[in-house]
Design an enzyme around this catalytic site. Structure first.
Site, short mmCIF file in Angstrom:
data_model
loop_
_atom_site.label_atom_id
_atom_site.label_comp_id
_atom_site.label_asym_id
_atom_site.label_seq_id
_atom_site.Cartn_x
_atom_site.Cartn_y
_atom_site.Cartn_z
N ALA A 66 0.87 -1.18 0.00
CA ALA A 66 0.00 0.00 0.00
C ALA A 66 0.90 1.22 0.00
O ALA A 66 2.06 1.15 0.41
CB ALA A 66 -0.89 -0.02 1.23
N GLY A 109 0.45 -4.87 0.88
CA GLY A 109 -0.73 -4.90 0.01
C GLY A 109 -0.47 -5.60 -1.31
O GLY A 109 -1.39 -6.14 -1.93
N GLU A 112 -0.97 -9.15 -0.63
CA GLU A 112 -2.42 -9.34 -0.41
C GLU A 112 -3.18 -9.31 -1.73
O GLU A 112 -4.12 -10.08 -1.93
CB GLU A 112 -2.93 -8.26 0.55
CG GLU A 112 -2.30 -8.41 1.92
CD GLU A 112 -2.61 -7.23 2.84
OE1 GLU A 112 -2.21 -6.10 2.52
OE2 GLU A 112 -3.28 -7.45 3.86
N GLU A 132 4.37 -5.01 7.16
CA GLU A 132 3.67 -3.87 7.76
C GLU A 132 4.14 -3.56 9.18
O GLU A 132 4.22 -2.41 9.59
CB GLU A 132 2.15 -4.14 7.79
CG GLU A 132 1.48 -4.05 6.43
CD GLU A 132 1.43 -5.36 5.68
OE1 GLU A 132 2.18 -6.29 6.03
OE2 GLU A 132 0.64 -5.45 4.72
N1 CO8 Z 1 4.59 3.17 -0.66
C1 CO8 Z 1 5.01 4.32 -1.23
N2 CO8 Z 1 6.15 4.42 -1.94
C2 CO8 Z 1 6.91 3.31 -2.06
C3 CO8 Z 1 6.53 2.09 -1.51
C4 CO8 Z 1 5.31 2.03 -0.79
N3 CO8 Z 1 4.83 0.89 -0.23
N4 CO8 Z 1 7.48 1.17 -1.80
C5 CO8 Z 1 8.42 1.80 -2.54
N5 CO8 Z 1 8.06 3.10 -2.69
C6 CO8 Z 1 8.83 4.14 -3.42
C7 CO8 Z 1 10.03 4.58 -2.64
O1 CO8 Z 1 9.65 5.53 -1.67
C8 CO8 Z 1 10.89 5.15 -3.73
O2 CO8 Z 1 10.41 6.44 -4.06
P1 CO8 Z 1 11.45 7.69 -4.17
O3 CO8 Z 1 12.30 7.32 -5.36
O4 CO8 Z 1 10.56 8.85 -4.41
O5 CO8 Z 1 12.20 7.71 -2.90
C9 CO8 Z 1 10.60 4.25 -4.92
O6 CO8 Z 1 9.33 3.60 -4.62
C10 CO8 Z 1 11.63 3.16 -5.10
O7 CO8 Z 1 11.77 2.45 -3.88
P2 CO8 Z 1 13.19 2.25 -3.14
O8 CO8 Z 1 14.10 3.36 -3.49
O9 CO8 Z 1 12.90 2.01 -1.71
O10 CO8 Z 1 13.67 0.91 -3.85
P3 CO8 Z 1 14.64 -0.20 -3.25
O11 CO8 Z 1 14.95 -1.11 -4.38
O12 CO8 Z 1 15.76 0.44 -2.51
O13 CO8 Z 1 13.75 -1.00 -2.17
C11 CO8 Z 1 11.78 -2.10 -1.33
C12 CO8 Z 1 12.63 -1.73 -2.56
C13 CO8 Z 1 12.55 -3.07 -0.41
C14 CO8 Z 1 10.51 -2.77 -1.84
C15 CO8 Z 1 11.43 -0.83 -0.54
O14 CO8 Z 1 10.90 0.12 -1.45
C16 CO8 Z 1 10.42 -1.04 0.55
O15 CO8 Z 1 10.73 -1.56 1.60
N6 CO8 Z 1 9.15 -0.62 0.33
C17 CO8 Z 1 8.11 -0.69 1.30
C18 CO8 Z 1 7.62 -2.10 1.48
C19 CO8 Z 1 6.56 -2.13 2.52
O16 CO8 Z 1 6.76 -1.87 3.69
N7 CO8 Z 1 5.33 -2.48 2.12
C20 CO8 Z 1 4.22 -2.56 3.00
C21 CO8 Z 1 3.47 -1.28 2.95
S1 CO8 Z 1 2.20 -1.19 4.18
C22 CO8 Z 1 0.95 -2.04 3.55
O17 CO8 Z 1 0.97 -2.57 2.47
C23 CO8 Z 1 -0.21 -2.10 4.43
C24 CO8 Z 1 -1.40 -2.66 3.69
C25 CO8 Z 1 -2.56 -2.60 4.54
C26 CO8 Z 1 -3.08 -1.23 4.69
C27 CO8 Z 1 -4.47 -1.36 5.04
C28 CO8 Z 1 -5.10 -0.10 5.47
C29 CO8 Z 1 -6.50 -0.31 5.87
#
Ligand code: CO8
Length: 258
Positions: A66, A109, A112, A132
Site C-alpha cells: 500500500a 498490500g 495481499e 507492515e
Molecule cells: N509506498 C510508497 N512508496 C513506495 C513504496 C510504498 N509501499 N514502496 C516503494 N516506494 C517508493 C520509494 O519511496 C521510492 O520512491 P522515491 O524514489 O521517491 O524515494 C521508490 O518507490 C523506489 O523504492 P526504493 O528506493 O525504496 O527501492 P529499493 O529497491 O531500494 O527497495 C523495497 C525496494 C525493499 C521494496 C522498498 O521500497 C520497501 O521496503 N518498500 C516498502 C515495502 C513495505 O513496507 N510495504 C508494505 C506497505 S504497508 C501495507 O501494504 C499495508 C497494507 C494494509 C493497509 C491497510 C489499510 C486499511
C-alpha cells in the site's frame, strides 16, 4: 476497456491482461490504483468474451505494498469513515477466474493483492512478505487471514510478526504459489495458463472457482454439499453436453459458454 492512468489493460483473445503501472513507486497501491483496478476488473467481469483476467506488475515489482506516503498522515477517523481499502474486497468477488503473475516485490498490500487472485504464478525473482509491522501497522487487505490459510500459522505468524520476506522457492514449498517459472517466461506462462482457463466453458469455470473458493468459507460437510449442487447444475449447461460428446467423438470440444 476504459482509460486509466495507473494501470494498463489489454485484451488478448478471451484473456485480459491488467498491468500495474506506477513504476516511480514500485507499483505502490494508492487509492487511484485501487479504484482503477476495481473498476477495470468489474468491467471485464461483466464481459462474456473475457474468460480469464491476468494481473501483473513490472519485472522489479508486482507491488511494493500500500502507498505508505498516502497513508502516513491519516487518522483513525479518516481510515474508518472512508473504510480505507475495503473496495479491494471486490476483487475477491469477481466471478471470472483471475491469475496473479508475480515478479519481484509482492510486499504488504502487493502480497495481499496477489493472494486475492485465484491462481498465483511466481517468477524466480519473486519476494513475498507482510512487512507492515516494521511500519507500525498490520496487514489491511486480508493478509493476516489469506496468508495464514495459504501457508499455515507457523510461517504466517513469523512473517507478520518479524516482517521476514520469503523467496519464490520458499513460497512454492509453503503452498503460497502454484508454480515458479523463470522471470523472462513469467508473462508468457501466465497468459498461457489464462488462455487455457479462458478456453474452458466460462459458466463451468465460474462454478469451479466458486466451489474451490467456498473451501475457505465453510465446513467440509457444507462445502461438499455446495460442490454437489453445482456438480448437478453443470448438467444444465450446453457445454457439459458438448464436452462429453467431444470426448466420445475423440475431437476437441467447442464450448459456447452456455
Ligand atoms: N509506498 C510508497 N512508496 C513506495 C513504496 C510504498 N509501499 N514502496 C516503494 N516506494 C517508493 C520509494 O519511496 C521510492 O520512491 P522515491 O524514489 O521517491 O524515494 C521508490 O518507490 C523506489 O523504492 P526504493 O528506493 O525504496 O527501492 P529499493 O529497491 O531500494 O527497495 C523495497 C525496494 C525493499 C521494496 C522498498 O521500497 C520497501 O521496503 N518498500 C516498502 C515495502 C513495505 O513496507 N510495504 C508494505 C506497505 S504497508 C501495507 O501494504 C499495508 C497494507 C494494509 C493497509 C491497510 C489499510 C486499511
Amino acid at each position: 476497456v476504459g482509460s486509466y492512468e495507473t494501470i494498463h489493460v489489454e485484451r488478448k483473445g478471451r484473456t485480459a491482461l491488467l498491468t500495474l503501472n506506477r513504476p516511480e513507486a514500485l507499483n505502490a497501491l494508492n487509492l487511484q490504483v485501487m479504484n482503477e483496478v476495481v473498476a477495470a476488473t468489474a468491467e471485464l467481469d461483466r464481459d462474456p468474451d473475457v474468460g480469464c483476467i491476468v494481473i501483473t506488475g513490472s519485472p522489479r515489482a508486482f507491488a511494493a505494498g500500500a502507498d505508505i506516503k498516502e497513508m502516513r498522515p491519516r487518522s483513525y477517523m479518516d481510515m474508518y469513515l472512508s473504510d480505507w481499502f475495503a473496495a479491494w474486497d471486490r476483487l475477491g468477488d469477481l466471478r471470472t477466474p483471475t491469475v496473479a503473475a508475480v515478479s519481484g516485490y509482492a510486499l504488504g498490500g502487493g502480497c495481499e493483492l496477489a493472494m486475492l487472485c485465484d491462481i498465483l504464478l511466481a517468477a524466480d525473482t519473486a519476494v513475498f512478505g507482510q512487512p507492515e509491522i516494521k511500519l507500525g501497522v498490520i496487514p489491511g487487505i486480508g493478509g493476516s487471514q489469506r496468508l495464514t490459510r495459504a501457508v499455515g500459522k507457523a510461517k504466517a505468524m513469523e512473517m507478520c510478526l518479524t516482517g521476514r520476506t520469503i523467496d519464490a522457492v520458499e513460497a512454492e514449498w509453503a503452498g503460497l504459489v502454484s508454480r515458479v517459472v523463470p522471470a523472462d517466461e513469467l508473462l508468457a506462462e501466465a497468459l498461457a495458463v489464462a488462455e487455457t482457463v479462458a478456453g474452458m466453458s466460462l459458466p463451468v469455470a465460474m462454478m469451479a472457482k466458486e466451489a474451490v473458493s467456498r473451501a475457505f468459507e465453510t465446513t467440509l460437510a457444507e462445502g461438499v454439499r455446495f460442490e454437489r449442487r453445482l456438480f448437478h447444475a453443470v448438467f444444465a449447461t450446453e457445454d457439459q453436453k458438448e464436452g462429453m460428446a467431444a470426448f466420445v467423438d475423440k475431437r476437441p470440444p467447442g464450448f459456447t459458454h452456455s
